[in-house]
Enzyme design. Sequence first.
Site, PDB file in Angstrom:
ATOM      1  N   HIS A 113       0.638  -1.062   0.107  1.00 18.58           N
ATOM      2  CA  HIS A 113       0.049   0.073   0.126  1.00 18.58           C
ATOM      3  C   HIS A 113       0.770   1.326  -0.012  1.00 18.58           C
ATOM      4  CE1 HIS A 113      -3.461  -2.210   0.161  1.00 18.58           C
ATOM      5  NE2 HIS A 113      -3.486  -2.495   1.628  1.00 18.58           N
ATOM      6  N   HIS A 184      -9.742   1.672   0.709  1.00 13.93           N
ATOM      7  CA  HIS A 184      -9.772   0.248   1.578  1.00 13.93           C
ATOM      8  C   HIS A 184     -10.797   0.434   2.686  1.00 13.93           C
ATOM      9  CE1 HIS A 184      -7.785  -2.949   3.559  1.00 13.93           C
ATOM     10  NE2 HIS A 184      -6.745  -2.776   2.873  1.00 13.93           N
ATOM     11  N   GLU A 320     -11.609  -4.219  -2.776  1.00 11.74           N
ATOM     12  CA  GLU A 320     -10.597  -3.109  -3.281  1.00 11.74           C
ATOM     13  C   GLU A 320     -10.314  -3.356  -4.833  1.00 11.74           C
ATOM     14  OE1 GLU A 320      -6.989  -3.450  -0.457  1.00 11.74           O
ATOM     15  OE2 GLU A 320      -8.534  -4.880   0.341  1.00 11.74           O
TER      16      GLU A 320
END
Length: 355
Positions: A113, A184, A320
């Site tokens: 991420h 998210h 996601e």
Amino acid sequence: MTLPQKVLSLHETMTMEAAFDGRPANLFTLTNTSGMTATFMDIGATWLSCTVPVDGEAREVLLGCSTMADHQKQSAYLGATVGRYANRIANGQFTIDGVTTQVTTNQAGNTLHGGPDGFDKRRWTLDHHSDAKLVFSLLSEDGDQGFPGTLQAKVTFELTSDNTVAISYHADCDKPCPVNFTNHAYFNLAGEAAGDDCLQHELLIKADRFVPTSEVGIPTGELKSVEQTGFDYRKGKTIGRDLLKDPEQELTKGYDHAFILALGVTDGIADFAKVISPDQKVSMTVQTTKPAVQLYTGNFLAGTKGTSGEYGIHQGFCLETEYLPDSPNHPEWPGDSILRPDQIYAHYTGYRFIF
């Protein structure tokens, strides 16, 4: 409209303490004529709250925190805008045009991420705010977390009249760089405060293949058929029906895998997924322009402090939308995750609620 008490309280409690930069967060709530609300803050361009009217009450369908202290302690990326690169890059390395780049690693020797100081930990700039629309922007300098090029990012959140939380991403960069934004959000359509896990939600995903990974989420390189596996959601089933059925799930303690979406459902208009709450009172459809979606069933949520108390394992699920994990090292996979200086990154995901 008058905001639900839960949302009004969130505006108070989340701003009592300063964020990492010594200033309180700024919160913004979007509304529509159906009585829905969607609340965001500039820290991490985070989707904090989403309420839908059910039986005269505002049902909170997102997991999240109500104080800045709790938000900064959690490591689950609750509701955050994730970048520069959502999901994982193996060993934090990729090669573009013969040049290998090492970016900062933050999970088992890999980059997750965007790295340890990803976009979820930044204060985004407010560019526009109205009752139904919100625009945040962020400047990421050349070398940020090791990524090449100066990147200008923008995310637009809109709450539409048809009860869609519409998320549009836009970016440009002056050097070739992997770019992959997602949100998210963790959903529980039974209600954040209900205390139930997400396993009795009915889920449909229009995907014929998924991506097997190692125990730390790095793809093995195979794109595997969902046929005769617990990953087959093409006809719809409860999330828990085949939980831990497959060796791929055992490695990751549940679903934490990318699904390659079927052709024809990546135009941002068609529904690629549908979820129905256990009480049948709320459902959600999802649309995207991305080639894949990561289904995550909150396998490591236990102990996370949320608005209504401590969350348990599987208390929420994520859908996601993204390029596939480690795509910069697999150019043969669907979608082109490398943004070049003569290109614009423009993608869309919509979460439409029916109640």
